[in-house]
Enzyme design. Structure first.
Site, short mmCIF file in Angstrom:
data_model
loop_
_atom_site.label_atom_id
_atom_site.label_comp_id
_atom_site.label_asym_id
_atom_site.label_seq_id
_atom_site.Cartn_x
_atom_site.Cartn_y
_atom_site.Cartn_z
N SER A 63 75.40 53.01 44.04
CA SER A 63 76.40 52.37 44.90
C SER A 63 76.53 50.88 44.59
O SER A 63 75.61 50.26 44.03
CB SER A 63 75.98 52.53 46.37
OG SER A 63 75.79 53.88 46.67
N1 SAM Z 1 71.32 55.91 46.88
C1 SAM Z 1 71.69 56.08 45.50
C2 SAM Z 1 71.31 54.91 44.65
O1 SAM Z 1 70.76 53.93 45.16
O2 SAM Z 1 71.52 55.02 43.44
C3 SAM Z 1 73.15 56.39 45.30
C4 SAM Z 1 73.44 57.74 45.76
S1 SAM Z 1 74.78 58.56 44.98
C5 SAM Z 1 76.15 57.68 45.65
C6 SAM Z 1 74.68 60.06 45.93
C7 SAM Z 1 73.51 60.93 45.56
O3 SAM Z 1 73.37 61.93 46.56
C8 SAM Z 1 73.67 61.67 44.24
O4 SAM Z 1 72.59 61.40 43.41
C9 SAM Z 1 73.72 63.12 44.64
O5 SAM Z 1 73.17 64.01 43.69
C10 SAM Z 1 72.92 63.09 45.92
N2 SAM Z 1 73.14 64.22 46.83
C11 SAM Z 1 74.29 64.84 47.16
N3 SAM Z 1 74.05 65.84 48.03
C12 SAM Z 1 72.70 65.85 48.26
C13 SAM Z 1 71.82 66.64 49.06
N4 SAM Z 1 72.25 67.65 49.82
N5 SAM Z 1 70.51 66.36 49.03
C14 SAM Z 1 70.02 65.34 48.27
N6 SAM Z 1 70.79 64.58 47.49
C15 SAM Z 1 72.12 64.82 47.48
#
Ligand code: SAM
Length: 218
Positions: A63
């Site tokens: 993000s």
């Molecule tokens: N917080 C992260 C960072 O600092 O890089 C950015 C997150 S990215 C915008 C969203 C993440 O959520 C992705 O890596 C995606 O694979 C994960 N995600 C989506 N659905 C999920 C779930 N049900 N459980 C765990 N992770 C999930």
């Protein structure tokens, strides 16, 4: 310590964090400390301190720094909290949280990202207060609940009850709520057993996929 990245980090914090209204001194300190360049792919290291999301592989993103700071500020961390993060991604947000809370549990559903983030957080920087979990974050972590804070870093059409059930009294949950393309940053506080919801402006996140999220597209 890389001098160039350090001065870029300071510039990023001045221009995109402080100037855009982040006032929590502890959040600002954490953003000044965490080496964001370690969490982006080598090809994007030059862009690590721009105020934008960057690809991290598997169709996911790290993000933008301002959004990380804003969501973290809404969590109102004093240092004593147990925090659940859903969506480890690169691990950057988890590192910022680890600077500010007592313990951070972070869940990622994609194995490659989970392993990469785990390596940086636990082996490279060596955070002692982060637990990394591979799995479906829409289920939360009932065995470790309740959490003082929950942060969802992927877009959810609704806030799964299974997650609010894991929020402690006086706890705060931050989640981008909306459709797959645009969301409202939503702050939920549990007070006297009631859930109080506050909208905190627009945002754009990749979808939350799982049992209580969107279905995976083939
Ligand atoms: N917080 C992260 C960072 O600092 O890089 C950015 C997150 S990215 C915008 C969203 C993440 O959520 C992705 O890596 C995606 O694979 C994960 N995600 C989506 N659905 C999920 C779930 N049900 N459980 C765990 N992770 C999930």
């Amino acid at each position: 310590m890389n001098q160039r990245f350090e001065s870029e980090r300071k510039k990023m914090v001045d221009e995109h964090i402080i100037r855009r209204g982040i006032t929590d001194e502890r959040v600002i300190e954490a953003m000044l400390k965490v080496p964001r360049e370690l969490f982006v792919e080598e090809a994007f290291q030059e862009k690590a301190y721009g105020d934008h999301p960057l690809p991290i592989g598997c169709g996911q993103t790290i993000s933008q720094p301002f959004m990380v700071a804003l969501m973290t500020q809404y969590l109102k961390l004093s240092g004593t909290e147990r925090v659940l993060e859903i969506g480890t991604g690169s691990g950057y947000q988890a590192a910022v949280l680890a600077e500010l809370a007592q313990k951070v549990y972070t869940i990622e559903r994609i194995k490659i990202l989970f392993e990469k983030a785990q390596k940086i957080l636990l082996e490279k920087i060596r955070y002692k207060n982060i637990i990394t979990v591979l799995g479906d974050g829409t289920l939360g972590l009932p065995n470790f609940a309740p959490f003082d804070r929950i942060i969802v870093t992927a877009a959810s059409s609704d806030v799964p009850k299974i997650l609010t059930d894991q929020l402690a009294e006086n706890g705060i949950l931050v989640v981008p709520k909306g459709d797959k393309f645009i969301q409202t940053l939503t702050i939920i506080t549990r007070r006297d057993g009631e859930l109080i919801t506050q909208d905190a402006g627009g945002c754009v996140f990749v979808p939350l996929i799982g049992k209580y999220g969107w279905k995976e597209e083939n």
